[in-house]
Design an enzyme around this catalytic site. Structure first.
Site, mmCIF file in Angstrom:
data_model
loop_
_atom_site.group_PDB
_atom_site.id
_atom_site.type_symbol
_atom_site.label_atom_id
_atom_site.label_comp_id
_atom_site.label_asym_id
_atom_site.label_seq_id
_atom_site.Cartn_x
_atom_site.Cartn_y
_atom_site.Cartn_z
ATOM 1 N N ARG A 90 -6.828 -12.964 3.681
ATOM 2 C CA ARG A 90 -7.270 -13.986 2.729
ATOM 3 C C ARG A 90 -8.771 -14.238 2.786
ATOM 4 N NH1 ARG A 90 -2.707 -12.573 2.551
ATOM 5 N NH2 ARG A 90 -0.841 -13.871 2.353
ATOM 6 N N GLY A 92 -10.883 -11.765 1.275
ATOM 7 C CA GLY A 92 -11.446 -10.867 0.278
ATOM 8 C C GLY A 92 -11.682 -9.448 0.756
ATOM 9 N N LEU A 94 -9.446 -6.930 1.464
ATOM 10 C CA LEU A 94 -8.676 -5.933 0.733
ATOM 11 C C LEU A 94 -9.261 -5.701 -0.661
ATOM 12 C CD1 LEU A 94 -6.299 -4.017 0.527
ATOM 13 C CD2 LEU A 94 -4.886 -5.943 -0.221
ATOM 14 N N SER A 118 3.818 -1.123 0.526
ATOM 15 C CA SER A 118 4.734 -1.816 1.425
ATOM 16 C C SER A 118 5.178 -3.145 0.838
ATOM 17 C CB SER A 118 4.061 -2.040 2.781
ATOM 18 O OG SER A 118 2.839 -2.743 2.614
ATOM 19 N N GLU A 119 4.355 -3.748 -0.013
ATOM 20 C CA GLU A 119 4.699 -5.008 -0.667
ATOM 21 C C GLU A 119 4.377 -4.892 -2.152
ATOM 22 O OE1 GLU A 119 3.603 -8.732 1.326
ATOM 23 O OE2 GLU A 119 2.813 -7.511 2.961
ATOM 24 N N TYR A 123 -0.272 -4.705 -5.306
ATOM 25 C CA TYR A 123 -1.138 -3.715 -5.944
ATOM 26 C C TYR A 123 -1.221 -3.816 -7.457
ATOM 27 C CZ TYR A 123 -1.745 -1.791 -1.367
ATOM 28 O OH TYR A 123 -2.081 -1.646 -0.051
ATOM 29 N N PHE A 390 2.715 9.463 1.726
ATOM 30 C CA PHE A 390 1.474 9.989 2.308
ATOM 31 C C PHE A 390 0.657 8.855 2.883
ATOM 32 C CE2 PHE A 390 1.517 10.092 -2.370
ATOM 33 C CZ PHE A 390 0.669 9.045 -2.666
#
Length: 390
Positions: A90, A92, A94, A118-119, A123, A390
């Site tokens: 949280r 920034g 990513l 994964s979540e 994305y 991958f």
């Protein structure tokens, strides 16, 4: 807010880079065998790390692939090893890594980025759309059977093979599917090693990697790669062995039926691929289409402003063997369909329809009939599939 410089890592910083993923995913350090395989596949100039002082606090890697898209092979960025330390969420990090990575992908001339997530909630905000779907089936022995009338060929035979010695035969079948199936990517030797070697325990696992080939006198027509583990119900004294399929690919229905007739008592897992268009014009022009189409799409894209705006997608009137070729160029004409970039990515490989997204209010049809025409043109058979992450 603190700033975190981003740059590629050197080989002596790899442990810190991988530690971020291990902390974020609650994993453990790699075995030496797994690390050696990763080094054979890794491109250090694509290993972006965010630094907090001398500590790597965020990571994002990418592999350079040739992937099948509808009707063609295309260069894509296979995004992987994306993580942020739990202590630095949280902030920034990513978002900064994603922006830097997308800029790098664009500079390399790749029109498309793909990933397994994964979540699923993460994305979409970076422009990725789910382009294929996953399903898991758990079958106890005796619960599955081939449908009556399933394809059969008396010339087919099944053979158990040592996986690594059968690599050339597996590659022959895989390459036949690669010529047709969106989502598959061309495999080099290290990627075959990743599938066929026990990379997690240096061969000390109780699970044995096995291979089943379906073949005739002309050669292999299908294969399944799986692991098996011995288990027993100690109270009842009965076997409860587990057989888990990593990958099953066949060139025709009869070979498919022959393999699954033998493997119907195992766990089966198939994967869902997310697609991000980095260059809308080139990405849409490099794939083929199922029918003629001439529409203007208006794309919204906050991270890649080069994508934003109106594009005319026009497929040729005559079909090639692999479908209809198209051009996709900037235009000032009114939009027929208005949609976010992630929706174009979701539909890109031909497995996710646009109509459902429109029904959910995520896509706007400005010209009646244009959405149906676009959705029909972007659909593709066979459906996209990518069996190995991958």
């Amino acid at each position: 807010m603190a700033t975190y410089p981003i740059r590629p890592v050197a080989e002596d910083e790899l442990a810190g880079f991988l530690a971020v993923d291990q902390h974020a995913s609650h994993g453990t350090p790699m075995s030496e065998h797994a690390r050696a395989n990763l080094l054979a596949r890794l491109e250090f100039d694509r290993t972006l790390a965010a630094f907090g002082g001398d500590t790597i606090v965020g990571a994002a890697g990418a592999f350079s692939f040739q992937m099948r898209v509808p009707g063609a092979m295309a260069a894509v960025a296979g995004v992987s090893l994306v993580a942020v330390l739990p202590s630095h969420r949280r902030q920034g990090i990513l978002s900064a890594l994603m922006r830097r990575q997308l800029a790098d992908v664009s500079e390399r001339g790749e029109a498309v980025a793909v990933l397994f997530c994964s979540e699923s909630g993460i994305y979409g905000r970076y422009g990725y759309g789910r382009a294929s779907w996953q399903a898991a089936y758990r079958l106890q022995r005796g619960e599955g059977a081939l449908a009556p009338g399933a394809s059969a060929d008396p010339g087919l035979r099944l053979r158990i093979a040592e996986p690594r010695s059968a690599r050339a035969e597996l590659a022959k079948v895989y390459d036949l599917e690669l010529a047709e199936r969106p989502g598959l990517y061309a495999r080099t030797e290290p990627w075959w090693d990743r599938l066929l070697a026990d990379l997690h325990s240096d061969g000390q696992s109780s699970r044995q990697i096995r291979c089943l080939l379906a073949e005739d006198d002309s050669g292999p027509r299908g294969y399944a790669v799986f692991t098996s583990a011995e288990r027993w119900d100690e109270d009842a004294g009965l076997p409860q062995g587990l057989l888990e399929v990593s990958e099953a690919i066949a060139a025709d229905p009869a070979a498919t039926a022959a393999l699954w007739g033998n493997l119907l008592s195992q766990d089966l897992i198939s994967d869902g691929l997310w697609v991000r268009l980095v260059d809308v014009g080139r990405a849409l022009a490099q794939r083929h289409y199922a029918s003629p189409v001439d529409v203007v799409i208006e794309v919204a894209d906050q991270l890649c402003p080069q994508n934003a705006g109106r594009w005319r997608l026009a497929a040729e009137a005559s079909a090639a063997p692999a479908g209809f070729r198209a051009t996709c160029e900037r235009t000032t004409a009114p939009a027929d369909v208005v949609l976010p970039v992630w929706a174009v990515g979701a539909a890109y490989l031909g497995g996710t329809g646009l109509k459902a997204m429109a029904n959910a209010g995520l896509i706007t049809e400005a010209t009646p009939g244009s959405l149906a025409a676009l959705s029909t043109a972007m659909a593709w058979e066979p459906a996209p599939w990518c069996p190995m992450t991958f």
